[in-house]
Design a protein around this motif. Structure first.
Motif, PDB file in Angstrom:
ATOM      1  N   ASP A 179       1.503   0.045 -15.903  1.00  0.00           N
ATOM      2  CA  ASP A 179       2.346   1.181 -16.297  1.00  0.00           C
ATOM      3  C   ASP A 179       1.722   2.519 -15.926  1.00  0.00           C
ATOM      4  O   ASP A 179       2.106   3.556 -16.480  1.00  0.00           O
ATOM      5  N   VAL A 180       0.770   2.526 -15.022  1.00  0.00           N
ATOM      6  CA  VAL A 180       0.068   3.743 -14.609  1.00  0.00           C
ATOM      7  C   VAL A 180       0.422   4.049 -13.160  1.00  0.00           C
ATOM      8  O   VAL A 180       0.433   3.148 -12.307  1.00  0.00           O
ATOM      9  N   THR A 181       0.714   5.312 -12.886  1.00  0.00           N
ATOM     10  CA  THR A 181       1.052   5.755 -11.538  1.00  0.00           C
ATOM     11  C   THR A 181      -0.226   6.070 -10.775  1.00  0.00           C
ATOM     12  O   THR A 181      -1.102   6.781 -11.282  1.00  0.00           O
ATOM     13  N   GLY A 182      -0.333   5.539  -9.573  1.00  0.00           N
ATOM     14  CA  GLY A 182      -1.493   5.802  -8.738  1.00  0.00           C
ATOM     15  C   GLY A 182      -1.127   6.674  -7.551  1.00  0.00           C
ATOM     16  O   GLY A 182      -0.155   6.406  -6.850  1.00  0.00           O
ATOM     17  N   CYS A 183      -1.890   7.725  -7.335  1.00  0.00           N
ATOM     18  CA  CYS A 183      -1.689   8.625  -6.200  1.00  0.00           C
ATOM     19  C   CYS A 183      -2.933   8.605  -5.321  1.00  0.00           C
ATOM     20  O   CYS A 183      -4.020   8.265  -5.774  1.00  0.00           O
ATOM     21  N   PHE A 184      -2.733   8.993  -4.069  1.00  0.00           N
ATOM     22  CA  PHE A 184      -3.794   8.975  -3.075  1.00  0.00           C
ATOM     23  C   PHE A 184      -4.347   7.563  -2.951  1.00  0.00           C
ATOM     24  O   PHE A 184      -5.538   7.307  -3.188  1.00  0.00           O
ATOM     25  N   SER A 185      -3.459   6.641  -2.610  1.00  0.00           N
ATOM     26  CA  SER A 185      -3.812   5.226  -2.542  1.00  0.00           C
ATOM     27  C   SER A 185      -4.281   4.859  -1.148  1.00  0.00           C
ATOM     28  O   SER A 185      -3.873   5.451  -0.142  1.00  0.00           O
ATOM     29  N   ASP A 186      -5.150   3.817  -1.076  1.00  0.00           N
ATOM     30  CA  ASP A 186      -5.618   3.303   0.205  1.00  0.00           C
ATOM     31  C   ASP A 186      -4.836   2.055   0.568  1.00  0.00           C
ATOM     32  O   ASP A 186      -3.847   1.696  -0.086  1.00  0.00           O
TER      33      ASP A 186
END
Length: 404
Positions: A179-186
């Motif tokens: 339920d967590v948004t991840g940004c700047f993903s690889d």
């Protein structure tokens, strides 16, 4: 006793003067002088102590008051230029009271706080930005797990504040929870920035390892400055909490103080040594009273000193020392006659004398600065040759001065 000392002594005796200094002023003047010195030392010590007390602690990474390479003063000033008011505090009570609606709570890893104290502080704010990669905070906030270094990554998420941020070179990435948004993903799906939003309270928590992104020395790289503004400049007020062990409620991880590291007997020993030093100063200091003027008992002539030295040299059969003194005297006299500096070296005097006598240069080096004699016969020979050299130079200089 040197000849200069003898001359001075004789002059003082003839003129009726005494070499003893005049007695100083009374004890009251000396006491006032020492009192003034003690007052100055105490004032300087108090001023230094005050500066140490009021000086802010600039240690620790991402300190918004530190202009050092690992500080975060640059991003704090950029945020202020955007019209955001930043309140810096080292008290979690003040941070909890100020982190209400319309403000952002910013903090690094609160290692000095227990789990309960850290959660209480975070729950007091509507918007929280964690500039850390602490595994404990990931577990407490259920944000995910620590991943591998992400490298150069782009936003790649729907959050509006990150839409205009360029690529960043992230040191640490996280595996976001469901339920967590991840940004700047690889490419592996790990994200450098995590965003968790509570559907009931509306509280948002953002976590990023900003030690290498928002530090002063790296802020101008890639999109680091834009990332910092996207994190900090979304509200009108920012409460930046600097965790300290003095404000924390944990004692197991607190650094040991100087008192903890020293044995119990050290302080009494230092006090005893100080008292002993003061006693020695008082004991020995009383031996030095005011100087007393007294007449000189005897006058020593320079000639007596010269003859005494000559007798000592003769008794010790020190031909090398005697030759050194004779050569030094001849060198100084020749330098004066040849208009050279009194400190001219022996080879310079020898070359100048050779030019005046019109003999090859280098022929007089051995005479003025050669090996020491091995016997009295060699010493007499050196003295005779030096006397002949001085006579010849005198004659040459006198002849040149009389020429039209």
């Amino acid at each position: 006793m040197s000849a200069v000392t003898d001359d001075t002594t004789r002059a003082d005796a003839v003129g009726g003067r005494s070499t003893a200094a005049a007695p100083p002023s009374g004890r009251l003047g000396r006491a006032l002088g020492w009192l003034a010195i003690v007052v100055v030392v105490v004032v300087l010590a108090l001023m230094s102590l005050r500066l140490l007390i009021i000086a802010p602690d600039l240690s620790g990474p991402l300190n918004p008051e530190s202009p050092g390479p690992n500080g975060a003063k640059a991003i704090a000033e950029l945020t202020r230029q955007e019209g955001v008011q930043i309140e810096i505090t080292r008290s979690r009570t003040v941070a909890a009271a100020a982190g209400g609606t319309g403000s952002t709570l910013v903090l690094t890893d609160p290692a000095a706080l227990s789990d309960a104290a850290a959660m209480e502080l975070i729950e007091s704010a509507d918007r929280v930005v964690l500039l850390t990669s602490s595994a404990r905070m990931l577990r407490l906030l259920d944000l995910g797990e620590r991943g591998f270094p992400a490298g150069l990554v782009s936003p790649g998420c729907d959050l509006v504040e990150f839409s205009r941020v360029g690529s960043i070179d992230a040191d640490r990435a996280f595996t976001p929870a469901s339920d967590v948004t991840g940004c700047f993903s690889d490419t592996r799906g790990d994200a450098a920035v995590l965003r968790s939003t509570d559907a009931q309270t509306g509280q948002s928590i953002t976590m990023v390892d900003a030690t290498g992104l928002l530090a002063n020395q790296h802020l101008a790289e890639n999109g680091n400055a834009a990332l910092g503004l996207a994190l900090l400049a979304q509200t009108d007020e920012v409460v930046w909490y600097i965790p300290t062990f003095e404000d924390g409620d944990r004692t197991d991880g607190a650094p040991a103080t100087l008192g903890d590291l020293t044995p119990d007997w050290l302080t009494p020993a230092i006090v005893l040594l100080l008292l002993a030093g003061v006693a020695v100063v008082v004991w020995r200091g009383r031996r030095f009273g005011p100087l007393v003027a007294e007449s000189l008992p005897v006058t020593v002539r320079v000639s007596e000193t010269m003859h005494g030295r000559a007798r000592l040299t003769a008794q010790s059969a020190d031909a090398a020392h005697a030759a050194s003194a004779i050569r030094d005297g001849s060198r100084r006299r020749l330098a004066a006659r040849l208009s050279l500096s009194p400190t001219a070296a022996a080879h310079e005097v020898a070359d100048a004398a050779a030019d005046r006598l019109r003999v090859p240069r280098g022929s007089l080096h051995e005479l003025l600065a050669g090996a020491p004699p091995h016997s009295d016969h060699d010493l007499v020979d050196i003295a005779r040759r030096l006397a002949d050299l001085e006579t010849a130079v005198d004659a040459a200089v006198h002849t040149e001065r009389n020429l039209p």
